[in-house]
Design an enzyme around this catalytic site. Structure first.
Site, PDB file in Angstrom:
ATOM      1  N   SER A   1       0.847  -1.196   0.000  1.00 57.10           N
ATOM      2  CA  SER A   1       0.000   0.000   0.000  1.00 57.10           C
ATOM      3  C   SER A   1       0.880   1.242   0.000  1.00 57.10           C
ATOM      4  CB  SER A   1      -0.908   0.028   1.233  1.00 57.10           C
ATOM      5  OG  SER A   1      -1.584   1.277   1.334  1.00 57.10           O
TER       6      SER A   1
ATOM      7  N   TYR B   1      -2.363  -1.501   9.945  1.00 49.35           N
ATOM      8  CA  TYR B   1      -2.452  -1.803   8.513  1.00 49.35           C
ATOM      9  C   TYR B   1      -1.169  -1.385   7.796  1.00 49.35           C
ATOM     10  CZ  TYR B   1      -3.976  -1.597   3.649  1.00 49.35           C
ATOM     11  OH  TYR B   1      -4.065  -1.760   2.289  1.00 49.35           O
TER      12      TYR B   1
END
Length: 336
Positions: free
Chosen positions: A199, A212
């Site tokens: 990400s 995350y």
């Protein structure tokens, strides 16, 4: 010319050359087809197959984890369109079957589905059993979970212990175990490709999405380490780190210059396969990554900035919920 003057001239020249070379290397990202060309047979050279059937004779396959929607679905379609059969894995059989049917009807390629939940502890022995007689040529580790769509501090996460376990199982353990499963066959054949989806927010320590972002940092470092280890084997291993992509995880935001559709993102990212161990996957996301790493962390970590991010996501979530409720009400009224 004295030694001091000579030193500073040499230092200035070295700095100029260093940043000039970096600028040249960065500029290549704007012209991927020119700098990182792929042959027409690049994907099929991994093997005739890139999915899997039930036959026992060796053939080359392709696996996409998290392949039922979003980026995973787009990768499955894109690689099928490039002549590869696919194996797609996710936890919802009905969705997987639908995607498999659409890929088959659209591309004429074969699709095998494997139903599994990567947040569980012990799913890999069953997966390995289904793949043990197959030679996998391409692996896309796309499956992932966002602990909370609304950004929040670590201790504010709901059911924190369960969230920690599921996030690590899904985002970290799955990537490692799938590579452990598939990499030996690639090493034996001395060819293959592994794409591990990370990400963009993993570019920096990212408050309010701490767990995350940290899990995606692992994906990047693991991918880059593997690429260095297996660089001379003919295996391509790359971390793909998108920013905005309109998926369920991102609340299906409207697409624009920054937020891409899964199909557009995958199409762009496949142009950067030879661009190194990590790619942001598109020009706009490459620029975003550069900007994010250029802004002083004290600015990004300011309470007003973090609070603004939190309120922005909450507002977008409320708007989505209102639109959804409105559609449901309209459909119910129509049905009456």
């Amino acid at each position: 010319m004295d030694l001091t003057e000579l030193f500073f001239i040499s230092l200035g020249t070295a700095v100029f050359l260093y940043y000039g070379i970096r600028l040249l290397l960065f500029s290549r990202m704007f012209f991927p087809k020119l700098w990182f060309p792929l042959s027409e047979t690049f994907f099929t050279s991994m093997g005739e197959w890139a999915g899997s059937g039930n036959q026992r004779t060796p053939s080359i396959k392709k696996v996409v984890t998290g392949g039922s929607e979003g980026i995973g679905r787009a990768y499955a379609f894109a690689l099928a369109e490039r002549g590869m059969n696919v194996i797609i894995m996710s936890r919802t059989k009905a969705t997987l079957d639908q995607v498999a049917m659409e890929i088959g009807e659209t591309t004429g390629k074969k699709v095998k589905v494997i139903v599994t939940d990567f947040t569980d502890e012990n799913v890999f022995s069953e997966i390995e059993e289904q793949l043990k007689d197959l030679n996998i040529g391409v692996l896309v580790n796309n499956v992932g979970m966002l602990p909370s769509f609304i950004p929040c501090e670590f201790l504010e996460s709901e059911e924190l212990d369960k969230t920690i376990t599921k996030t690590i199982n899904c985002n970290v353990k799955t990537t490692v175990k799938m590579c452990k499963m598939i990499l030996p066959g690639m090493e034996n054949r001395r060819k293959g490709m592994i794409l591990n989806v990370s990400s963009g927010i993993a570019s920096i320590p990212f408050p309010l999405y701490t767990l995350y972002a940290a899990s995606k940092v692992f994906v990047e470092r693991f991918s880059q380490g593997l690429q260095a280890e297996y660089d001379d084997t003919g295996i391509l291993i790359q971390a793909v780190a998108p920013f905005g992509v309109s998926t369920r995880m991102a609340g299906y935001q409207k697409t624009n210059a920054v937020t891409l559709s899964p199909e557009d993102f995958v199409k762009n990212s496949l142009q950067y396969l030879r661009a190194g161990g990590k790619t942001y996957g598109s020009v706009c996301h490459i620029v975003l990554g550069w900007l994010l790493q250029s802004i002083p962390l004290k600015v990004l970590y300011a309470e007003s900035v973090l609070h603004g991010l939190q309120e922005y996501v909450k507002k977008k979530t409320r708007q989505k919920n209102l639109v959804f409720a409105s559609r449901v009400t309209t459909q119910t009224g129509t049905n009456k």
